[in-house]
Structures are given as C-alpha cells and as structure tokens.
Design a protein around this motif. Structure first.
Motif, PDB file in Angstrom:
ATOM      1  N   LEU A  79      28.954  40.649  45.743  1.00  0.00           N
ATOM      2  CA  LEU A  79      29.884  41.696  45.308  1.00  0.00           C
ATOM      3  C   LEU A  79      30.540  41.325  43.981  1.00  0.00           C
ATOM      4  N   TYR A  80      30.961  40.078  43.846  1.00  0.00           N
ATOM      5  CA  TYR A  80      31.582  39.653  42.588  1.00  0.00           C
ATOM      6  C   TYR A  80      30.657  39.923  41.409  1.00  0.00           C
ATOM      7  N   PHE A 144      41.539  38.222  40.445  1.00  0.00           N
ATOM      8  CA  PHE A 144      40.478  39.209  40.279  1.00  0.00           C
ATOM      9  C   PHE A 144      41.059  40.576  40.619  1.00  0.00           C
ATOM     10  N   PRO A 145      40.782  41.610  39.817  1.00  0.00           N
ATOM     11  CA  PRO A 145      41.476  42.895  39.978  1.00  0.00           C
ATOM     12  C   PRO A 145      40.969  43.774  41.112  1.00  0.00           C
ATOM     13  N   LEU A 146      39.979  43.297  41.879  1.00  0.00           N
ATOM     14  CA  LEU A 146      39.414  44.091  42.966  1.00  0.00           C
ATOM     15  C   LEU A 146      39.269  43.225  44.208  1.00  0.00           C
ATOM     16  N   GLN A 147      39.320  43.858  45.381  1.00  0.00           N
ATOM     17  CA  GLN A 147      39.080  43.173  46.634  1.00  0.00           C
ATOM     18  C   GLN A 147      38.432  44.152  47.601  1.00  0.00           C
ATOM     19  N   ALA A 187      34.177  50.110  54.997  1.00  0.00           N
ATOM     20  CA  ALA A 187      34.876  49.224  54.070  1.00  0.00           C
ATOM     21  C   ALA A 187      35.311  50.024  52.854  1.00  0.00           C
ATOM     22  N   ALA A 188      36.139  49.410  52.035  1.00  0.00           N
ATOM     23  CA  ALA A 188      36.551  50.017  50.772  1.00  0.00           C
ATOM     24  C   ALA A 188      36.793  48.906  49.763  1.00  0.00           C
ATOM     25  N   LEU A 189      36.391  49.145  48.530  1.00  0.00           N
ATOM     26  CA  LEU A 189      36.796  48.308  47.411  1.00  0.00           C
ATOM     27  C   LEU A 189      38.077  48.893  46.854  1.00  0.00           C
ATOM     28  N   ILE A 190      39.099  48.052  46.669  1.00  0.00           N
ATOM     29  CA  ILE A 190      40.389  48.547  46.190  1.00  0.00           C
ATOM     30  C   ILE A 190      40.890  47.684  45.032  1.00  0.00           C
ATOM     31  N   ALA A 191      41.744  48.280  44.214  1.00  0.00           N
ATOM     32  CA  ALA A 191      42.398  47.517  43.151  1.00  0.00           C
ATOM     33  C   ALA A 191      43.370  46.531  43.785  1.00  0.00           C
ATOM     34  N   THR A 192      43.357  45.299  43.320  1.00  0.00           N
ATOM     35  CA  THR A 192      44.234  44.263  43.870  1.00  0.00           C
ATOM     36  C   THR A 192      45.694  44.534  43.544  1.00  0.00           C
ATOM     37  N   ALA A 193      45.973  44.899  42.298  1.00  0.00           N
ATOM     38  CA  ALA A 193      47.367  45.079  41.894  1.00  0.00           C
ATOM     39  C   ALA A 193      47.526  46.087  40.759  1.00  0.00           C
TER      40      ALA A 193
END
Length: 232
Positions: A79-80, A144-147, A187-193
């Motif tokens: 994924l990274y 990292f800006p996504l999780q 699942a979902a990919l989301i912005a970390t912050a």
C-alpha cells in the motif's frame, strides 16, 4: 491471501480522485468475512492499552509489534508503494519540499533515526458504551499523510452504533462531518491529519481532519488501524 493481487487490482486512479475530493477512499470487501474475523481474534494476544488512560475515549487498543506479522507487513509495504506518489503530490500542493521515499523501509528507518519507534498499528475493541474521541495520529517529524482502517465485525449482528466518523475543518468554515458506511471486511484509506483542498481562487490550502468512532450501543465492535509511520 495474496496481498499483491488484491492491492494491484484496486482502481488506483479512482482512489486518488476520491482521496483528493473527500479525504478518504472506500475499499469495499477488502477482506472476506472469514479473513476479517480471523484478524480480529489476534486482539487477545497483543499488548493492550486503555483508551481512557490515553484520554481518547473508552475501550481498548491492542498494538501489534513493530515488525508486523503476515499479511499485515505485506499490505503495509505494498500500500505504501501505491500511496507514496499521492503523498508526494499532496506535499507539493501544500508547498513542502519533503519527498516520501518510494519504498516503506527507508521511510520507517528515517523515523526511527528521529526517535519514532512506537508502533501505531493496532486493533480497537469497543463494547457497549465505549467510543473513540476525535483525534489525529500525527506525532513526530516523519508522519505519513494516509492510513488504512478496516472493520472486523458486522454492524447489526455483532454490534450496534459504533459508526466510523471523520470531521474536516476548513479555514473560516464550520467543521464538515462524514460517516463512512463500513461493513464487515470493508476498509478505507483516510487522511491522517491534513490534506490539500483547491480553493475558489485556484490555490491550494491545508485542511485538518480527525477521525472517531461513535458510541457503541450494544455488542462488541473490533476494527483495524494500519499506520505507515511510528510514534515517538
């Protein structure tokens, strides 16, 4: 399960577009029901931390070790590799000169050299009246800006309530709430912050996102949070 096949077969242009537009991208049926429930059963063997003790709500977090077991380690690396170009594009749009490496290993190595050695990937277990408060996981210099988040229990059968919620705060505007309609194995990919948003003038500006889980009304909810950086 062959993580490479699943990840390479995803609609990555569509995922990138949804992340740009909303700050999240849904991945329906990321896991089969059996895979989701099997992963959830790892909680009993993991290091436990109290959400209340951390000031993050009520319930428990069960942390994986820094060296993730299979298939989580493969998912995170693969994924990274797909997400790093999106992260670098967001970095460009926000005016940052930082560039994320193409592979996960050197990124993690940079974090550990900066004192970030506490693994963040965990299972979250919530029972009746438990909840997770709005928060961000962005401590440290190398974030990292996504999780990825995933639901490992079935709404309406295993638990009620417990919706996955995000809020987005734009400058001089009310917070925008979003409820992600996750089902068992989704699942979902989301912005970390933070993420960039294109303004009316055509310029990008930074918005802040937080996520939470609403109060569980009954039963037991278990979910996964897969992070690409470690905490100090």
């Amino acid at each position: 399960m062959d993580a490479d096949v699943v990840i390479d077969g995803l609609d990555w242009p569509g995922i990138a577009a949804q992340l740009d537009a909303e700050g999240y991208a849904l991945l329906p049926q990321w896991l089969t029901p059996d895979q989701a429930r099997s992963l959830g059963r790892h909680a009993a063997a993991l290091e436990r931390a109290s959400l209340a003790h951390a000031g993050l709500g009520q319930g428990s977090l069960h942390y994986f070790p820094a060296d993730l077991p299979a298939p989580l380690a493969a998912w995170r690396s693969d994924l990274y590799r797909r997400l790093a170009p999106i992260a670098n594009r967001w970095s460009d749009r926000l005016g940052s000169a930082y560039r994320y490496p193409r592979e996960l290993a050197p990124f993690l190595r940079s974090g550990r050299q900066a004192g970030q050695a506490h693994a963040l990937t965990h299972l979250c277990q919530l029972r009746e009246d438990d909840y997770v408060a709005l928060h961000q996981r962005n401590e440290g210099a190398h974030v990292f800006p996504l999780q990825l988040v995933a639901l490992l229990a079935e709404p309406g059968r295993d638990f009620t309530g417990g919706e996955f919620v995000m809020t987005e705060q734009r400058p001089r505007m009310q917070s925008r709430p979003m409820v992600l309609p996750l089902r068992l194995g989704d699942a979902a990919l989301i912005a970390t912050a933070h993420r960039p948003v294109r303004g009316a003038s055509g310029a990008d500006y930074r918005v802040s996102l937080k996520h939470a889980i609403s109060r569980v009304l009954g039963g037991s909810r278990i979910g996964l949070e897969l992070s690409f950086h470690d905490a100090p």
